[in-house]
Design a protein around this motif. Structure first.
Motif, PDB file in Angstrom:
ATOM      1  N   ARG A  19      11.862  56.326  -3.566  1.00  0.00           N
ATOM      2  CA  ARG A  19      12.360  57.550  -4.191  1.00  0.00           C
ATOM      3  C   ARG A  19      12.142  57.376  -5.687  1.00  0.00           C
ATOM      4  O   ARG A  19      12.668  56.448  -6.299  1.00  0.00           O
ATOM      5  N   GLN A  31      14.777  53.373  -5.540  1.00  0.00           N
ATOM      6  CA  GLN A  31      15.041  52.629  -4.310  1.00  0.00           C
ATOM      7  C   GLN A  31      13.903  52.892  -3.338  1.00  0.00           C
ATOM      8  O   GLN A  31      13.136  53.828  -3.501  1.00  0.00           O
ATOM      9  N   GLY A  35      17.273  51.095   0.790  1.00  0.00           N
ATOM     10  CA  GLY A  35      18.433  51.507   0.023  1.00  0.00           C
ATOM     11  C   GLY A  35      18.959  50.391  -0.871  1.00  0.00           C
ATOM     12  O   GLY A  35      18.666  49.208  -0.664  1.00  0.00           O
ATOM     13  N   VAL A  36      19.768  50.806  -1.867  1.00  0.00           N
ATOM     14  CA  VAL A  36      20.188  49.899  -2.937  1.00  0.00           C
ATOM     15  C   VAL A  36      20.928  48.675  -2.398  1.00  0.00           C
ATOM     16  O   VAL A  36      20.661  47.542  -2.799  1.00  0.00           O
ATOM     17  N   MET A  37      21.857  48.897  -1.477  1.00  0.00           N
ATOM     18  CA  MET A  37      22.698  47.794  -1.000  1.00  0.00           C
ATOM     19  C   MET A  37      21.840  46.715  -0.318  1.00  0.00           C
ATOM     20  O   MET A  37      21.952  45.526  -0.630  1.00  0.00           O
ATOM     21  N   LYS A  38      20.995  47.129   0.607  1.00  0.00           N
ATOM     22  CA  LYS A  38      20.162  46.148   1.330  1.00  0.00           C
ATOM     23  C   LYS A  38      19.164  45.480   0.381  1.00  0.00           C
ATOM     24  O   LYS A  38      18.885  44.283   0.511  1.00  0.00           O
ATOM     25  N   ARG A 293      39.171  49.606  -4.706  1.00  0.00           N
ATOM     26  CA  ARG A 293      37.756  49.761  -4.373  1.00  0.00           C
ATOM     27  C   ARG A 293      37.017  50.766  -5.244  1.00  0.00           C
ATOM     28  O   ARG A 293      35.804  50.889  -5.145  1.00  0.00           O
ATOM     29  N   ALA A 294      37.736  51.522  -6.075  1.00  0.00           N
ATOM     30  CA  ALA A 294      37.060  52.555  -6.859  1.00  0.00           C
ATOM     31  C   ALA A 294      36.299  51.923  -8.020  1.00  0.00           C
ATOM     32  O   ALA A 294      36.889  51.228  -8.841  1.00  0.00           O
ATOM     33  N   PRO A 295      34.974  52.145  -8.112  1.00  0.00           N
ATOM     34  CA  PRO A 295      34.226  51.623  -9.263  1.00  0.00           C
ATOM     35  C   PRO A 295      34.701  52.283 -10.562  1.00  0.00           C
ATOM     36  O   PRO A 295      35.065  53.457 -10.559  1.00  0.00           O
ATOM     37  N   ARG A 297      33.083  53.326 -13.830  1.00  0.00           N
ATOM     38  CA  ARG A 297      31.712  53.482 -14.314  1.00  0.00           C
ATOM     39  C   ARG A 297      31.685  53.533 -15.840  1.00  0.00           C
ATOM     40  O   ARG A 297      32.710  53.628 -16.495  1.00  0.00           O
ATOM     41  N   TYR A 320      29.571  49.085  -7.960  1.00  0.00           N
ATOM     42  CA  TYR A 320      29.987  48.213  -6.878  1.00  0.00           C
ATOM     43  C   TYR A 320      29.026  47.031  -6.857  1.00  0.00           C
ATOM     44  O   TYR A 320      27.815  47.219  -6.959  1.00  0.00           O
ATOM     45  N   ARG A 349      39.227  59.654 -13.225  1.00  0.00           N
ATOM     46  CA  ARG A 349      39.621  60.979 -12.730  1.00  0.00           C
ATOM     47  C   ARG A 349      41.092  61.279 -13.022  1.00  0.00           C
ATOM     48  O   ARG A 349      41.852  61.689 -12.146  1.00  0.00           O
ATOM     49  N   ARG A 351      43.560  59.301 -13.617  1.00  0.00           N
ATOM     50  CA  ARG A 351      44.590  58.350 -13.208  1.00  0.00           C
ATOM     51  C   ARG A 351      44.342  56.982 -13.822  1.00  0.00           C
ATOM     52  O   ARG A 351      43.214  56.521 -13.885  1.00  0.00           O
TER      53      ARG A 351
ATOM     54  N   ASP B  31      24.322  54.154  -0.248  1.00  0.00           N
ATOM     55  CA  ASP B  31      25.383  53.381   0.389  1.00  0.00           C
ATOM     56  C   ASP B  31      26.746  53.723  -0.211  1.00  0.00           C
ATOM     57  O   ASP B  31      26.972  53.514  -1.402  1.00  0.00           O
ATOM     58  N   VAL B  33      30.540  53.236  -1.104  1.00  0.00           N
ATOM     59  CA  VAL B  33      31.376  52.050  -1.325  1.00  0.00           C
ATOM     60  C   VAL B  33      32.857  52.398  -1.510  1.00  0.00           C
ATOM     61  O   VAL B  33      33.707  51.514  -1.521  1.00  0.00           O
ATOM     62  N   PHE B  34      33.161  53.678  -1.652  1.00  0.00           N
ATOM     63  CA  PHE B  34      34.553  54.072  -1.881  1.00  0.00           C
ATOM     64  C   PHE B  34      34.703  55.552  -1.572  1.00  0.00           C
ATOM     65  O   PHE B  34      33.852  56.353  -1.957  1.00  0.00           O
ATOM     66  N   GLU B  54      32.132  57.551  -3.833  1.00  0.00           N
ATOM     67  CA  GLU B  54      31.376  56.708  -4.757  1.00  0.00           C
ATOM     68  C   GLU B  54      30.341  55.955  -3.942  1.00  0.00           C
ATOM     69  O   GLU B  54      30.675  55.238  -2.999  1.00  0.00           O
ATOM     70  N   SER B  55      29.086  56.127  -4.305  1.00  0.00           N
ATOM     71  CA  SER B  55      28.044  55.321  -3.678  1.00  0.00           C
ATOM     72  C   SER B  55      27.643  54.240  -4.671  1.00  0.00           C
ATOM     73  O   SER B  55      28.151  54.191  -5.790  1.00  0.00           O
ATOM     74  N   VAL B  56      26.725  53.353  -4.251  1.00  0.00           N
ATOM     75  CA  VAL B  56      26.251  52.352  -5.207  1.00  0.00           C
ATOM     76  C   VAL B  56      25.636  53.024  -6.420  1.00  0.00           C
ATOM     77  O   VAL B  56      25.570  52.439  -7.490  1.00  0.00           O
TER      78      VAL B  56
END
Lengths: 369, 119
Positions: A19, A31, A35-38, A293-295, A297, A320, A349, A351, B31, B33-34, B54-56
């Protein structure tokens, strides 16, 4: 908007199902199908192949090229031995970072690699200030092969690559012409960056990809890999407003260039940078571990308490981390709050979420020193 | 099953609708992630941003497809956000809602029309 450039490997990326996205004036693969994770995890487990041909490759030639470059960069260039490479930054008169770069001593010349988005400016900057020839390398692609299997993979094609140590550079003759190899990278993994003639680049990339241990990796995973490794992205984590001391890049300031050194100062912004080396800077780049778990950014504001009105700092990179299996960030905080373990809050957001200052890197590097 | 232009799907389950995103959307997100879900019991208006994914790569919002009340959320996504990628039309659902006006979903696409839109 000016037309985007394409690297010499463009057709290969498309064949591999990439892509493509605009990045620093180029169409680049963000990617591939995996995909990014793999792609990230594959690089850490086996080997990943990256096209970094958008970056600027420049040769500096002249008897005093090293001495000349030291007028723009606080690194020790005169002390760089043939066959070795070093990290450095271009600074401005205020001590800010104009770009970061790799500088290699390749015998009769210096070879520098600069960021794609900065390369036109860097070349103009060097031409304006350096009393040596500044030759952009237009006829070469740049590939990175990163990961624990990189040595075996490249060694199968170029045996002498296996004998190199971290930050060694050399020219190797190969079936793909003369390769300019450095044992370095931007992932925290052992690996190589390889400059190859444009006409041989696709065949070389295909030969690497033919090895079952190698997968093509896009810019998405490149970003998460470098973030886990605690490495700065120019424009995010460092820029013209951040000094090398604020950015925790003191290692890039050679001993010889520091106060009391043989060639102390003599680079733009030296007064401020050397003063900060002595006394510390008011703020510092740190690692940040968000709770949950919330990134968090880039751009997330950091606060000392859940209710404080004024932010004390900002996240400059956040995502992440697939290998550390949690969200990770980097950012700037007051030096008084830079100690690992310091509890802060990041506003996501609307919080305030807890975040803790952490040591960098998030994942230990595996360089072959 | 009905589909929206925002790549959400709605599936009737008794008197409520289960809502998630399509395979196409999950693929585009990358992917996951959240996932931040709304609270059960809240009333929502069409186009309210009620889920954050949230994705990567990026953070995205999922909008309420119609006016209604959230009656259940998929708590499994808290520990296993990757379900959105692995099984977007099944285990990766986001929430169940009671729709104020059942006629509101009549304008949504069927599967054939949705497939044509993303083709």
């Amino acid at each position: 908007m000016p037309e985007l450039e394409r690297t010499i490997l463009d057709a290969l990326h498309r064949d591999l199902g990439a892509r493509m996205v605009p990045f620093a004036g180029y169409e680049m693969p963000v990617q591939y199908a995996a995909g990014v994770m793999k792609e990230h995890l594959h690089t850490r487990a086996r080997a990943g192949l990256f096209d970094v041909s958008h970056m600027g490759q420049v040769i500096l030639r002249g008897d005093d090229a090293a001495k000349a470059l030291e007028t723009l960069v606080p690194a020790d260039i005169c002390g760089l031995k043939p066959g070795r490479q070093r990290y450095g930054v271009f600074t401005n008169a205020e001590g800010g970072i104009v770009d970061d770069l790799m500088i290699a001593h390749r015998g009769d010349h210096l070879f520098v690699v600069v960021n794609a988005a900065c390369k036109a400016g860097d070349i103009a900057h060097m031409r304006a200030h350096l009393d040596c020839s500044v030759e952009p390398v237009e006829d070469r692609a740049l590939l990175a092969l990163q990961g624990p299997d990189a040595e075996a993979v490249l060694g199968a094609l170029v045996p002498e690559a296996a004998t190199m140590r971290f930050m060694d550079v050399r020219t190797a003759d190969s079936d793909f012409g003369a390769l300019w190899i450095s044992r370095s990278g931007y992932t925290g993994e052992d690996g190589y960056e390889i400059s190859v003639q444009n006409g041989r680049a696709i065949a070389f990339a295909q030969a690497l990809l033919a090895d079952g241990r190698v997968a093509p990796i896009g810019l998405g995973a490149r970003d998460s890999l470098r973030l886990e490794a605690g490495l700065c992205l120019y424009g995010n984590d460092i820029d013209a407003e951040t000094t090398p001391v604020e950015a925790a890049l003191e290692f890039s300031i050679g001993k010889a260039r520091r106060t009391g050194g043989a060639r102390a100062g003599g680079f733009p912004g030296a007064e401020r940078i050397l003063r900060e080396m002595e006394t510390g800077a008011p703020r510092r780049r740190v690692g940040l571990l968000p709770e949950g778990r919330a990134p968090m950014r880039a751009g997330t504001c950091l606060y000392e308490t859940e209710t404080a009105e004024t932010p004390v700092g900002t996240v400059t990179s956040g995502a992440y981390g697939p290998s550390v299996e949690r969200p990770i960030s980097m950012g700037y905080v007051p030096t008084t709050m830079a100690a690992p373990g310091t509890a802060l809050f990041g506003e996501v957001r609307g919080r305030r979420l807890p975040v803790t200052v952490a040591e960098l890197p998030f994942r230990p590097s595996t360089y072959k020193r | 099953m009905k589909f929206t232009e925002d790549h959400e799907w709605l599936r009737a389950e008794g008197d409520v609708f289960v809502v998630g995103v399509t395979e196409y959307a999950a693929e585009q997100l990358g992917d996951v992630v959240f996932v931040e879900l709304p609270e059960e019991g809240v009333t929502v208006k069409k186009d309210d941003e009620i889920v954050v994914i949230e994705s990567v790569k990026v953070a995205s919002d999922i909008k309420a497809p119609v006016d209604g009340t959230i009656v259940a959320v998929n708590d499994k996504l808290g520990d296993a956000p990757a379900l959105v990628n692995e099984d977007p039309l099944g285990e990766g659902w986001f929430f169940k809602m009671r729709i104020d006006d059942p006629a509101a979903i009549e304008g949504f696409m069927d599967e054939a029309a949705y497939r044509e839109m993303i083709a």
